[in-house]
Design an enzyme around this catalytic site. Structure first.
Site, PDB file in Angstrom:
ATOM      1  N   HIS A 183     -45.834  23.120  84.396  1.00  0.00           N
ATOM      2  CA  HIS A 183     -46.730  23.786  85.337  1.00  0.00           C
ATOM      3  C   HIS A 183     -48.113  23.739  84.716  1.00  0.00           C
ATOM      4  CE1 HIS A 183     -43.234  25.215  87.475  1.00  0.00           C
ATOM      5  NE2 HIS A 183     -42.743  25.605  86.324  1.00  0.00           N
ATOM      6  N   CYS A 194     -29.664  18.799  75.337  1.00  0.00           N
ATOM      7  CA  CYS A 194     -28.391  19.000  74.659  1.00  0.00           C
ATOM      8  C   CYS A 194     -27.921  17.641  74.138  1.00  0.00           C
ATOM      9  CB  CYS A 194     -27.359  19.657  75.558  1.00  0.00           C
ATOM     10  SG  CYS A 194     -27.099  18.838  77.119  1.00  0.00           S
ATOM     11  N   GLU A 253     -29.439  15.004  79.806  1.00  0.00           N
ATOM     12  CA  GLU A 253     -29.402  15.917  78.665  1.00  0.00           C
ATOM     13  C   GLU A 253     -30.076  17.249  78.974  1.00  0.00           C
ATOM     14  OE1 GLU A 253     -30.862  12.947  78.708  1.00  0.00           O
ATOM     15  OE2 GLU A 253     -29.550  11.594  77.590  1.00  0.00           O
ATOM     16  N   SER A 254     -30.378  17.564  80.205  1.00  0.00           N
ATOM     17  CA  SER A 254     -30.899  18.840  80.722  1.00  0.00           C
ATOM     18  C   SER A 254     -32.194  18.656  81.529  1.00  0.00           C
ATOM     19  CB  SER A 254     -31.014  19.930  79.662  1.00  0.00           C
ATOM     20  OG  SER A 254     -29.709  20.276  79.217  1.00  0.00           O
ATOM     21  N   SER A 272     -46.986  21.145  89.550  1.00  0.00           N
ATOM     22  CA  SER A 272     -45.688  21.609  89.050  1.00  0.00           C
ATOM     23  C   SER A 272     -44.703  20.479  89.203  1.00  0.00           C
ATOM     24  CB  SER A 272     -45.173  22.811  89.857  1.00  0.00           C
ATOM     25  OG  SER A 272     -45.815  23.990  89.493  1.00  0.00           O
TER      26      SER A 272
END
Lengths: 134, 134
Positions: A68, A83, A62-63, A55
């Site tokens: 996983h 974004c 930008e986010s 994980s």
């Protein structure tokens, strides 16, 4: 309606098992794919589970890009949340498909943060420089 | 078909601006909400942006909870990705709604990692103990 962000949920089926069970390989793959899409990496954090699975998340200006993996099912779930207009999320998906040698990919793009704006106007994208981290 | 994971995409609109622009408040909120849902926290990593906004991820043994806030729009995007039966993702949403004082919430639940299994059988959920971190 205008959206602040877009998110691609990717199901990578029929991946090469040894690759998606390898912590370093998975981490390097996400970092490389994210860089290739012109994203600005802020942090990355990956974990290996016993007996199988990795994980991890790459937080970008930008986010984020998260993964996983379930090597026992040759499957990896990836989220690509972006974004702004400077980054192309689909190139991340394409790069990871090759890196994991996935033979079957299913993807869905969602709009996040929908707002009404006057015609001809756009939502303001905030500057992305970081100034504090915990 | 059986799913390996479930993911709730939450749009928190009309949040209290000062709360979702406060790095420590946002981080503590996600940690608390995640603990209250019986999740096992592995790591957490949060960042504040200039002039506005917080991004962060709590990696849990059962997958992750991620947030990106746009205080200038009183909006926060939250992803709650879980696997296994021991954690209830909707309680995380409910707790965060109160903590951010969101007056308008929109949510969508997605199934992740769909596989055909023989009737009466379930997908094996891998043990979640961690044994290596990068």
């Amino acid at each position: 309606m205008e959206a602040l962000g877009r998110q691609i949920l990717v199901e990578f089926y029929d991946c090469e098992q040894s690759r998606i069970n390898d912590l370093t390989y998975v981490e390097n793959s996400l970092i490389q794919a994210t860089k290739d899409a012109n994203a600005t990496i802020i942090s990355h954090n990956f974990h290996k589970f016993s007996p199988y699975g990795v994980s991890g998340v790459v937080v970008i200006a930008e986010s984020h890009v998260a993964i996983h993996t379930w090597p026992e099912y040759n499957y990896a779930a990836v989220d690509i949340f972006t974004c702004g207009d400077t980054i192309e999320p689909w190139t991340i998906q394409e790069n990871l498909k090759e890196l994991f040698n996935s033979k079957s990919v299913s993807s869905m793009e969602m709009k996040r943060g929908l707002f009404k704006v006057p015609k001809g106007q756009k939502l303001l994208f905030k500057p992305s420089q970081e100034f504090q981290s915990n």
